[in-house]
Design a protein around this motif. Structure first.
Motif, PDB file in Angstrom:
ATOM      1  N   ALA A  19      -6.067  -1.352 114.622  1.00 22.00           N
ATOM      2  CA  ALA A  19      -5.560  -2.610 114.249  1.00 22.00           C
ATOM      3  C   ALA A  19      -6.531  -2.808 113.026  1.00 22.00           C
ATOM      4  N   THR A  20      -7.792  -2.984 113.225  1.00 24.12           N
ATOM      5  CA  THR A  20      -8.687  -3.451 111.928  1.00 24.12           C
ATOM      6  C   THR A  20      -8.379  -2.754 110.704  1.00 24.12           C
ATOM      7  N   TYR A  22      -5.377  -1.290 109.926  1.00 24.89           N
ATOM      8  CA  TYR A  22      -4.142  -2.014 109.653  1.00 24.89           C
ATOM      9  C   TYR A  22      -4.338  -3.226 108.912  1.00 24.89           C
ATOM     10  N   ALA A  23      -5.059  -3.960 109.512  1.00 24.99           N
ATOM     11  CA  ALA A  23      -5.329  -5.371 108.811  1.00 24.99           C
ATOM     12  C   ALA A  23      -5.878  -5.095 107.389  1.00 24.99           C
ATOM     13  N   GLU A  24      -6.688  -4.297 107.244  1.00 31.71           N
ATOM     14  CA  GLU A  24      -7.346  -4.159 105.830  1.00 31.71           C
ATOM     15  C   GLU A  24      -5.981  -3.617 104.961  1.00 31.71           C
ATOM     16  N   ILE A  26      -3.031  -4.573 105.327  1.00 36.14           N
ATOM     17  CA  ILE A  26      -1.985  -5.630 105.176  1.00 36.14           C
ATOM     18  C   ILE A  26      -2.886  -6.685 103.944  1.00 36.14           C
ATOM     19  N   THR A  35       2.979  -8.750 107.715  1.00 38.45           N
ATOM     20  CA  THR A  35       1.944  -9.514 107.478  1.00 38.45           C
ATOM     21  C   THR A  35       1.104  -9.899 108.598  1.00 38.45           C
ATOM     22  N   GLU A  36       1.438  -9.485 109.849  1.00 39.32           N
ATOM     23  CA  GLU A  36       0.742  -9.511 111.184  1.00 39.32           C
ATOM     24  C   GLU A  36       0.382  -8.068 111.788  1.00 39.32           C
ATOM     25  N   VAL A  37      -0.700  -7.754 112.552  1.00 39.05           N
ATOM     26  CA  VAL A  37      -1.039  -6.640 113.080  1.00 39.05           C
ATOM     27  C   VAL A  37      -0.435  -6.832 114.740  1.00 39.05           C
TER      28      VAL A  37
END
Length: 165
Positions: A19-20, A22-24, A26, A35-37
């Motif tokens: 998830a981290t 993936y957020a990077e 995004i 725009t959201e994990v």
């Protein structure tokens, strides 16, 4: 070099790191129109149960991940899947993405997937190059396919047909 990374099946225990990363992706504005994990349950439901990978450093840090989503619920498309491959910001440019993508291709074929596809934002040239190195070809460009932060984005469609199925 990529050979220092171990490939493991992606599990729920890896998801905080996944998830981290993936957020990077995004945050770059180039990796996805999302725009959201999602939480683990939503992510797990959306992805195929097979062909899920993490690349880990010798210290056990997740450096990147790859997984497949079905393109359709119709049985005639059961052998077609969409690729997701993400590499953590501190590990980019070290061969992790290609290592993951090549293993993902191998696992997908072992699970009856005959076509892999990927939709890549046109400006994401590193991802386009990565997919080409793994045998994907550009099929076309869908102009203004989606909006991200009120800006239309073009999506390059790439595919790879299995050479063994």
């Amino acid at each position: 070099m990529a050979e220092t990374f171990s490939l493991l099946p992606l599990s729920a225990a890896h998801y905080p790191a996944v998830a981290t990363i993936y957020a990077e992706g995004i945050a770059t504005g180039q990796a996805t129109l999302n725009t959201e994990v999602p939480d683990w349950e939503a992510w797990d439901t959306a992805h195929l149960a097979h062909s899920r990978l993490v690349a880990c450093t010798p210290a056990g840090e997740v450096a990147g991940w790859a997984a497949l989503t079905p393109v359709s619920g119709r049985c005639v498309y059961s052998g077609v899947a969409e690729v997701s491959v993400y590499v953590g910001a501190s590990h980019r440019g070290r061969g992790v993405g290609l290592l993951l993508l090549r293993k993902l291709v191998q696992q997908s074929e072992q699970n009856g997937i005959w076509t892999l596809q990927s939709g890549i934002i046109r400006e994401n040239t590193p991802s386009l190059r990565l997919h080409e190195q793994a045998g994907f070809r550009l099929v076309g460009i869908r102009e203004k396919l989606g909006r991200l932060h009120d800006q239309w984005r073009d999506i390059c469609l790439l595919e790879r047909r299995s050479t063994v199925l």
